[in-house]
Design a protein around this motif. Structure first.
Motif, PDB file in Angstrom:
ATOM      1  N   SER A 177      70.776 140.956 104.788  1.00 33.70           N
ATOM      2  CA  SER A 177      71.750 141.686 103.973  1.00 33.70           C
ATOM      3  C   SER A 177      73.116 141.010 104.000  1.00 33.70           C
ATOM      4  N   ILE A 178      73.541 140.571 105.182  1.00 30.81           N
ATOM      5  CA  ILE A 178      74.872 139.956 105.271  1.00 30.81           C
ATOM      6  C   ILE A 178      74.886 138.625 104.530  1.00 30.81           C
ATOM      7  N   THR A 179      73.852 137.799 104.735  1.00 26.63           N
ATOM      8  CA  THR A 179      73.857 136.491 104.064  1.00 26.63           C
ATOM      9  C   THR A 179      73.779 136.680 102.550  1.00 26.63           C
ATOM     10  N   SER A 180      73.065 137.717 102.118  1.00 25.71           N
ATOM     11  CA  SER A 180      73.026 138.010 100.687  1.00 25.71           C
ATOM     12  C   SER A 180      74.413 138.423 100.192  1.00 25.71           C
ATOM     13  N   ALA A 181      75.086 139.285 100.948  1.00 28.39           N
ATOM     14  CA  ALA A 181      76.423 139.744 100.552  1.00 28.39           C
ATOM     15  C   ALA A 181      77.405 138.582 100.490  1.00 28.39           C
ATOM     16  N   LEU A 182      77.245 137.631 101.421  1.00 30.18           N
ATOM     17  CA  LEU A 182      78.156 136.484 101.461  1.00 30.18           C
ATOM     18  C   LEU A 182      77.816 135.439 100.396  1.00 30.18           C
ATOM     19  N   GLY A 183      76.652 135.593  99.771  1.00 33.56           N
ATOM     20  CA  GLY A 183      76.249 134.595  98.779  1.00 33.56           C
ATOM     21  C   GLY A 183      75.640 133.353  99.401  1.00 33.56           C
ATOM     22  N   VAL A 184      75.171 133.469 100.661  1.00 36.60           N
ATOM     23  CA  VAL A 184      74.590 132.290 101.303  1.00 36.60           C
ATOM     24  C   VAL A 184      73.072 132.399 101.446  1.00 36.60           C
ATOM     25  N   ASP A 185      72.462 133.240 100.604  1.00 32.06           N
ATOM     26  CA  ASP A 185      71.001 133.339 100.586  1.00 32.06           C
ATOM     27  C   ASP A 185      70.443 132.482  99.442  1.00 32.06           C
ATOM     28  N   ARG A 186      71.191 131.467  99.036  1.00 30.02           N
ATOM     29  CA  ARG A 186      70.779 130.587  97.952  1.00 30.02           C
ATOM     30  C   ARG A 186      71.133 129.158  98.358  1.00 30.02           C
ATOM     31  N   GLU A 187      70.737 128.188  97.558  1.00 28.49           N
ATOM     32  CA  GLU A 187      71.128 126.809  97.816  1.00 28.49           C
ATOM     33  C   GLU A 187      72.524 126.548  97.241  1.00 28.49           C
ATOM     34  N   TRP A 188      73.367 125.893  98.034  1.00 27.35           N
ATOM     35  CA  TRP A 188      74.658 125.417  97.537  1.00 27.35           C
ATOM     36  C   TRP A 188      74.615 123.903  97.567  1.00 27.35           C
ATOM     37  N   ARG A 189      74.626 123.286  96.401  1.00 20.22           N
ATOM     38  CA  ARG A 189      74.598 121.827  96.350  1.00 20.22           C
ATOM     39  C   ARG A 189      76.002 121.320  96.675  1.00 20.22           C
ATOM     40  N   THR A 190      76.046 120.336  97.548  1.00 19.70           N
ATOM     41  CA  THR A 190      77.290 119.925  98.177  1.00 19.70           C
ATOM     42  C   THR A 190      77.399 118.403  98.145  1.00 19.70           C
ATOM     43  N   VAL A 191      78.624 117.897  97.982  1.00 19.47           N
ATOM     44  CA  VAL A 191      78.839 116.452  98.119  1.00 19.47           C
ATOM     45  C   VAL A 191      79.848 116.207  99.232  1.00 19.47           C
ATOM     46  N   LEU A 192      79.782 115.021  99.806  1.00 22.93           N
ATOM     47  CA  LEU A 192      80.665 114.675 100.919  1.00 22.93           C
ATOM     48  C   LEU A 192      81.450 113.415 100.560  1.00 22.93           C
ATOM     49  N   VAL A 193      82.760 113.456 100.810  1.00 23.62           N
ATOM     50  CA  VAL A 193      83.606 112.282 100.541  1.00 23.62           C
ATOM     51  C   VAL A 193      84.190 111.776 101.856  1.00 23.62           C
ATOM     52  N   GLY A 194      83.891 110.506 102.174  1.00 21.94           N
ATOM     53  CA  GLY A 194      84.414 109.914 103.414  1.00 21.94           C
ATOM     54  C   GLY A 194      83.302 109.710 104.422  1.00 21.94           C
ATOM     55  N   VAL A 195      82.618 108.558 104.324  1.00 21.91           N
ATOM     56  CA  VAL A 195      81.426 108.343 105.160  1.00 21.91           C
ATOM     57  C   VAL A 195      81.803 107.554 106.411  1.00 21.91           C
TER      58      VAL A 195
ATOM     59  N   ARG B 190      71.493 121.863 105.852  1.00 25.71           N
ATOM     60  CA  ARG B 190      70.373 122.152 104.948  1.00 25.71           C
ATOM     61  C   ARG B 190      69.675 123.450 105.334  1.00 25.71           C
ATOM     62  N   LEU B 191      69.519 123.660 106.656  1.00 27.94           N
ATOM     63  CA  LEU B 191      68.875 124.887 107.143  1.00 27.94           C
ATOM     64  C   LEU B 191      69.566 126.130 106.614  1.00 27.94           C
ATOM     65  N   ARG B 192      70.890 126.061 106.450  1.00 33.40           N
ATOM     66  CA  ARG B 192      71.659 127.222 105.998  1.00 33.40           C
ATOM     67  C   ARG B 192      71.936 127.186 104.494  1.00 33.40           C
ATOM     68  N   GLY B 193      71.239 126.293 103.798  1.00 30.13           N
ATOM     69  CA  GLY B 193      71.319 126.302 102.339  1.00 30.13           C
ATOM     70  C   GLY B 193      72.389 125.395 101.764  1.00 30.13           C
ATOM     71  N   PHE B 194      73.166 124.738 102.642  1.00 29.27           N
ATOM     72  CA  PHE B 194      74.189 123.824 102.132  1.00 29.27           C
ATOM     73  C   PHE B 194      73.600 122.422 102.108  1.00 29.27           C
ATOM     74  N   ASN B 195      73.084 122.067 100.938  1.00 30.49           N
ATOM     75  CA  ASN B 195      72.304 120.860 100.782  1.00 30.49           C
ATOM     76  C   ASN B 195      73.221 119.728 100.307  1.00 30.49           C
ATOM     77  N   ILE B 196      73.457 118.749 101.165  1.00 32.04           N
ATOM     78  CA  ILE B 196      74.358 117.648 100.785  1.00 32.04           C
ATOM     79  C   ILE B 196      73.576 116.663  99.917  1.00 32.04           C
ATOM     80  N   VAL B 197      73.946 116.594  98.628  1.00 38.93           N
ATOM     81  CA  VAL B 197      73.177 115.809  97.652  1.00 38.93           C
ATOM     82  C   VAL B 197      73.907 114.539  97.217  1.00 38.93           C
ATOM     83  N   GLY B 198      75.115 114.292  97.750  1.00 39.02           N
ATOM     84  CA  GLY B 198      75.831 113.072  97.384  1.00 39.02           C
ATOM     85  C   GLY B 198      76.810 112.675  98.474  1.00 39.02           C
ATOM     86  N   ALA B 199      76.921 111.343  98.721  1.00 41.56           N
ATOM     87  CA  ALA B 199      77.843 110.824  99.735  1.00 41.56           C
ATOM     88  C   ALA B 199      78.721 109.772  99.074  1.00 41.56           C
TER      89      ALA B 199
END
Lengths: 214, 214
Positions: A76-94, A108-117
């Motif tokens: 319920s909490i993760t749904s309320a926070l909007g973190v029960d879905r995938e969030w596609r994420t990019v990272l700047v600064g490798v 990735r386990l928590r849905g924050f999928n880093i798709v670009g570096a």
């Protein structure tokens, strides 16, 4: 997801919800299925009425005389926070920190999928990190058009953070997690969160130096 | 260091002081030597009276009609926070994140000198990271007796964070910076700060999902 009751949820509530999730996940790992509000509150370092008040923004939780079902409450909490879905994420600064985050399984386990570096260093462009090819930061806009990322993570040195933020904003990103130890300026519609190690280290050093002010 | 006027400094003040330092460091990098309170306040995202109130806990700053001398103000705030000295630090959990922090130059630059790296994984013990030999976590107490560390950084997986905390507390550490995404329990005299990436990502995802609640 329970209907959200109120328009304005205080920031402090959001922060506490994240703590509740962590504590509930600890309980789940230990095999606890149901917990009453008092021990939950104690583990979260708040009082029971605070938890009830925070959860009340999102609906009715807990069963009288029983308590909270751990698994359901996490959902319920993760749904309320909007973190029960995938969030596609990019990272700047490798750099070191960027690489560590790219390899950090928890994202990735928590849905924050880093798709670009991305990095502007020609020696890093083309390098492969955690299955992603490092791309020139100038290509952010074009790449985000393809991969649909919504959140940008900045792990550049402090003096390059603003430029990274500008690239992210131009590419249409509206949420930034800034690990660089410097403040950035963005348009009002863009959300910024600062992960500032030193802010926490400063708090520690202050509290150790002045133990009577805790 | 100006005499500290009050016993109790609110936690929110300490957090804002860390932000002021960051903003002042940005200004210093850009070559600004003097700044008046209004633009400083704007850059820090607070109002000018808040800055004056926060600084007043530590003494008198700023020159009427002139403003704040950037370099002096950084020195005064870092002195007030107790970060104008070396803090010897040890790190427990030499995974990707631990290695990134061991290689992170900013720690040493800001006086947080990591003098020991610990892990319980036999495959990591003896490995050299950033000039430090990884040592078995069971030897923490003995090693801290030698190196005089006061702050411990936890970068273990969540399920090992409590054990790492126990080892640090037994070794006499009284400040812990916990990067593991789980809560830890420590005696009252030990200060804990949580660096929780996901708490910030949750806030971002909530704010992006509910843009009208900002």
């Amino acid at each position: 997801m329970p209907q959200q009751k109120s328009e304005h949820i205080p920031r402090a509530t959001i922060q506490r919800l994240a703590v509740y999730v962590q504590v509930l996940e600890n309980l789940q790992r230990e095999g606890t299925e149901v917990i009453s509000s008092e021990p939950l509150a104690k583990a979260c370092n708040v009082n029971a009425s605070q938890i009830r008040k925070d959860l009340a923004y999102f609906g009715e939780f807990g069963v009288r005389g029983v308590g909270y079902y751990v698994k359901n409450l996490i959902a319920s909490i993760t749904s309320a926070l909007g973190v029960d879905r995938e969030w596609r994420t990019v990272l700047v600064g490798v750099g070191n920190l960027g690489k560590a985050l790219l390899n950090h399984k928890e994202f990735r386990l928590r849905g924050f999928n880093i798709v670009g570096a991305f990095d502007c260093d020609p020696f890093k462009i083309g390098e492969e990190v955690s299955g992603l090819e490092v791309v020139c930061t100038k290509r952010l806009r074009e790449m985000i058009g393809d991969n649909g990322a919504e959140i940008g993570i900045i792990t550049t040195p402090p003096e390059r953070a603003q430029r990274a933020a500008n690239h992210l904003v131009e590419a249409g990103i509206n949420g930034i997690l800034n690990f660089a130890p410097s403040r950035i300026t963005v348009p009002d519609h863009v959300n910024v969160e600062y992960v500032d190690f030193f802010h926490h280290l400063y708090a520690l050093s202050f509290n150790i130096t002045h133990p009577n002010t805790k």
